[in-house]
Structure formats: structure tokens, C-alpha cells
Design a protein around this motif. Structure first.
Motif, PDB file in Angstrom:
ATOM      1  N   ASN A   1       6.787  31.126   9.679  1.00  0.00           N
ATOM      2  CA  ASN A   1       6.678  31.048  11.127  1.00  0.00           C
ATOM      3  C   ASN A   1       5.348  30.388  11.509  1.00  0.00           C
ATOM      4  O   ASN A   1       5.322  29.452  12.318  1.00  0.00           O
ATOM      5  CB  ASN A   1       6.781  32.457  11.721  1.00  0.00           C
ATOM      6  N   PHE A   2       4.267  30.861  10.927  1.00  0.00           N
ATOM      7  CA  PHE A   2       2.958  30.294  11.244  1.00  0.00           C
ATOM      8  C   PHE A   2       2.851  28.858  10.729  1.00  0.00           C
ATOM      9  O   PHE A   2       2.246  28.008  11.374  1.00  0.00           O
ATOM     10  CB  PHE A   2       1.839  31.177  10.686  1.00  0.00           C
ATOM     11  N   HIS A   3       3.431  28.568   9.593  1.00  0.00           N
ATOM     12  CA  HIS A   3       3.487  27.205   9.058  1.00  0.00           C
ATOM     13  C   HIS A   3       4.159  26.272  10.076  1.00  0.00           C
ATOM     14  O   HIS A   3       3.691  25.165  10.331  1.00  0.00           O
ATOM     15  CB  HIS A   3       4.249  27.219   7.725  1.00  0.00           C
ATOM     16  N   TRP A   4       5.265  26.728  10.662  1.00  0.00           N
ATOM     17  CA  TRP A   4       6.003  25.911  11.611  1.00  0.00           C
ATOM     18  C   TRP A   4       5.272  25.752  12.945  1.00  0.00           C
ATOM     19  O   TRP A   4       5.446  24.751  13.631  1.00  0.00           O
ATOM     20  CB  TRP A   4       7.375  26.524  11.893  1.00  0.00           C
TER      21      TRP A   4
ATOM     22  N   LEU B   1      -0.052  22.796   5.327  1.00  0.00           N
ATOM     23  CA  LEU B   1       0.223  22.671   3.890  1.00  0.00           C
ATOM     24  C   LEU B   1      -0.108  23.951   3.132  1.00  0.00           C
ATOM     25  O   LEU B   1       0.648  24.375   2.251  1.00  0.00           O
ATOM     26  CB  LEU B   1      -0.550  21.481   3.313  1.00  0.00           C
ATOM     27  N   MET B   2      -1.233  24.590   3.465  1.00  0.00           N
ATOM     28  CA  MET B   2      -1.614  25.825   2.785  1.00  0.00           C
ATOM     29  C   MET B   2      -0.569  26.913   3.027  1.00  0.00           C
ATOM     30  O   MET B   2      -0.157  27.607   2.099  1.00  0.00           O
ATOM     31  CB  MET B   2      -2.982  26.309   3.261  1.00  0.00           C
ATOM     32  N   LEU B   3      -0.131  27.048   4.270  1.00  0.00           N
ATOM     33  CA  LEU B   3       0.841  28.092   4.588  1.00  0.00           C
ATOM     34  C   LEU B   3       2.185  27.821   3.928  1.00  0.00           C
ATOM     35  O   LEU B   3       2.877  28.751   3.501  1.00  0.00           O
ATOM     36  CB  LEU B   3       0.985  28.243   6.103  1.00  0.00           C
ATOM     37  N   ASP B   4       2.559  26.560   3.805  1.00  0.00           N
ATOM     38  CA  ASP B   4       3.797  26.228   3.104  1.00  0.00           C
ATOM     39  C   ASP B   4       3.694  26.602   1.628  1.00  0.00           C
ATOM     40  O   ASP B   4       4.620  27.182   1.054  1.00  0.00           O
ATOM     41  CB  ASP B   4       4.123  24.745   3.269  1.00  0.00           C
TER      42      ASP B   4
ATOM     43  N   ILE C   1       5.193  33.286  -2.204  1.00  0.00           N
ATOM     44  CA  ILE C   1       5.710  34.609  -1.844  1.00  0.00           C
ATOM     45  C   ILE C   1       7.200  34.691  -2.136  1.00  0.00           C
ATOM     46  O   ILE C   1       7.682  35.658  -2.739  1.00  0.00           O
ATOM     47  CB  ILE C   1       5.419  34.929  -0.363  1.00  0.00           C
ATOM     48  N   LEU C   2       7.947  33.685  -1.706  1.00  0.00           N
ATOM     49  CA  LEU C   2       9.386  33.678  -1.949  1.00  0.00           C
ATOM     50  C   LEU C   2       9.681  33.727  -3.442  1.00  0.00           C
ATOM     51  O   LEU C   2      10.627  34.401  -3.870  1.00  0.00           O
ATOM     52  CB  LEU C   2      10.036  32.459  -1.299  1.00  0.00           C
ATOM     53  N   GLY C   3       8.862  33.063  -4.233  1.00  0.00           N
ATOM     54  CA  GLY C   3       9.056  33.065  -5.685  1.00  0.00           C
ATOM     55  C   GLY C   3       8.942  34.447  -6.304  1.00  0.00           C
ATOM     56  O   GLY C   3       9.584  34.733  -7.320  1.00  0.00           O
ATOM     57  N   THR C   4       8.156  35.310  -5.702  1.00  0.00           N
ATOM     58  CA  THR C   4       8.016  36.665  -6.262  1.00  0.00           C
ATOM     59  C   THR C   4       9.184  37.567  -5.895  1.00  0.00           C
ATOM     60  O   THR C   4       9.433  38.549  -6.590  1.00  0.00           O
ATOM     61  CB  THR C   4       6.705  37.345  -5.814  1.00  0.00           C
TER      62      THR C   4
ATOM     63  N   ARG D   1      -4.032  34.610  -2.357  1.00  0.00           N
ATOM     64  CA  ARG D   1      -3.686  34.177  -0.997  1.00  0.00           C
ATOM     65  C   ARG D   1      -4.692  34.724   0.011  1.00  0.00           C
ATOM     66  O   ARG D   1      -5.140  33.989   0.908  1.00  0.00           O
ATOM     67  CB  ARG D   1      -2.266  34.630  -0.627  1.00  0.00           C
ATOM     68  N   ALA D   2      -5.054  35.997  -0.129  1.00  0.00           N
ATOM     69  CA  ALA D   2      -6.033  36.598   0.784  1.00  0.00           C
ATOM     70  C   ALA D   2      -7.370  35.865   0.686  1.00  0.00           C
ATOM     71  O   ALA D   2      -8.013  35.582   1.701  1.00  0.00           O
ATOM     72  CB  ALA D   2      -6.204  38.084   0.482  1.00  0.00           C
ATOM     73  N   TRP D   3      -7.776  35.532  -0.519  1.00  0.00           N
ATOM     74  CA  TRP D   3      -9.034  34.817  -0.727  1.00  0.00           C
ATOM     75  C   TRP D   3      -8.998  33.454  -0.043  1.00  0.00           C
ATOM     76  O   TRP D   3      -9.940  33.064   0.647  1.00  0.00           O
ATOM     77  CB  TRP D   3      -9.303  34.689  -2.224  1.00  0.00           C
TER      78      TRP D   3
END
Length: 165
Positions: free
Chosen positions: A42-45, A57-60, A66-69, A154-156
């Protein structure tokens, strides 16, 4: 010559640990991961501003990670002989990460919200690690280490990106 007319049963060691609490924790982490994936996309979009391309790009990349996990988490639950989430309704019942339905949110607030959500996920992963270690589930314990490292990364990135020069 022996006839192979059925598939051998999985080793009993897959199911001889008490995994009920750990499975519940993993299903909550799975729901949180789906919620975090959707919020990140959502934020990426919807990100805007002078750092649009960098954030977009970072959010994508983060959403893809995340989806991979999610598949790994669900398959781990199944490997222990339990059921996992089955629907959007299941995600909504289990998730602790809040959705974002705002029409307009500034990029710095997006990054801060995602940072906090990833930190919350790290805390949930630590709690699940404690539960699986108590249950003697070594394989899940090792995977939790990997998922924790990804969420911390990701948090870092979100924290470092949010800092002013």
C-alpha cells in the motif's frame, strides 16, 4: 522384492514435540506477515515526495521479502502436522499489525509506521522462538532466526532511511 504400494509415514520425530503454543504463535506471525506485506505494498503504491523513487523501490523490495517468508511459515506449520491460515478472514482474526486505510499519509510517517510494525514482528518472532525452543522444535527455531534477521534488516533500513543527514 518388496512392493511399494504406499508412501512411508513421516518420521515420528516430526510430531513428538508439543507444538500447540508454537503453532498458534506461528499462525499469528503468518497473519502479521500478510498484514505487513499488504501495508508495505500500500505504501509502495502511494508514496510521494522528493524521495519517491528511493522509497518506492525499497518498499517493493521489502514487500517481496515479506511475501517470501509467508510460504515458509505456513509450510513449517504444516510440517509439524497442524493447520494454518485458510482465508483473508483468518488473517483478520489473527493479525496484530494494524491496517492502514488512510487516503493520505506522508512518506516519513509511512516509514515510521513500517519501522514500528517490523519491530513488533521481531518481538513476536522472539516470543515464538522461546516457545519452539521450549517445545524442542529445532527446525522451527532455526527458521525463526532467519525470519528475525530479515525483519531486523527491514527495520534497520527503514530507520536509516528516515534519519536526516
Amino acid at each position: 522384492m518388496a512392493q511399494a504400494n504406499s508412501i512411508a509415514q513421516p518420521p515420528a520425530s516430526l510430531f513428538d514435540v508439543n507444538t500447540e503454543l508454537a503453532v498458534d504463535a506461528l499462525n499469528k506471525i503468518l497473519a502479521d506477515s500478510f498484514a505487513l506485506y499488504m501495508k508495505t505494498k500500500n505504501f509502495h503504491w502511494h508514496v510521494q515526495g522528493p524521495h519517491f523513487r528511493e522509497y518506492h523501490l525499497m518498499l517493493d523490495d521489502q514487500a517481496t521479502e515479506i511475501l517470501g517468508t509467508t510460504d515458509q511459515i505456513a509450510e513449517r506449520v504444516r510440517k509439524t502436522g497442524h493447520s494454518t491460515l485458510r482465508s483473508i478472514g483468518d488473517i483478520a482474526r489473527y493479525q496484530r499489525i494494524k491496517d492502514s486505510n488512510s487516503d493520505s499519509i506522508a512518506a516519513p510517517e509511512m516509514l515510521a509506521e513500517l519501522y514500528n510494525d517490523n519491530v513488533a514482528l521481531v518481538q513476536a518472532l522472539h516470543e515464538a522462538k522461546r516457545l519452539v525452543d521450549e517445545a524442542g522444535d529445532n527446525a522451527t527455531s532455526g527458521q525463526l532466526d532467519d525470519w528475525t534477521d530479515l525483519a531486523e534488516g527491514r527495520a534497520w533500513f527503514l530507520s536509516a532511511t528516515s534519519r536526516s543527514s
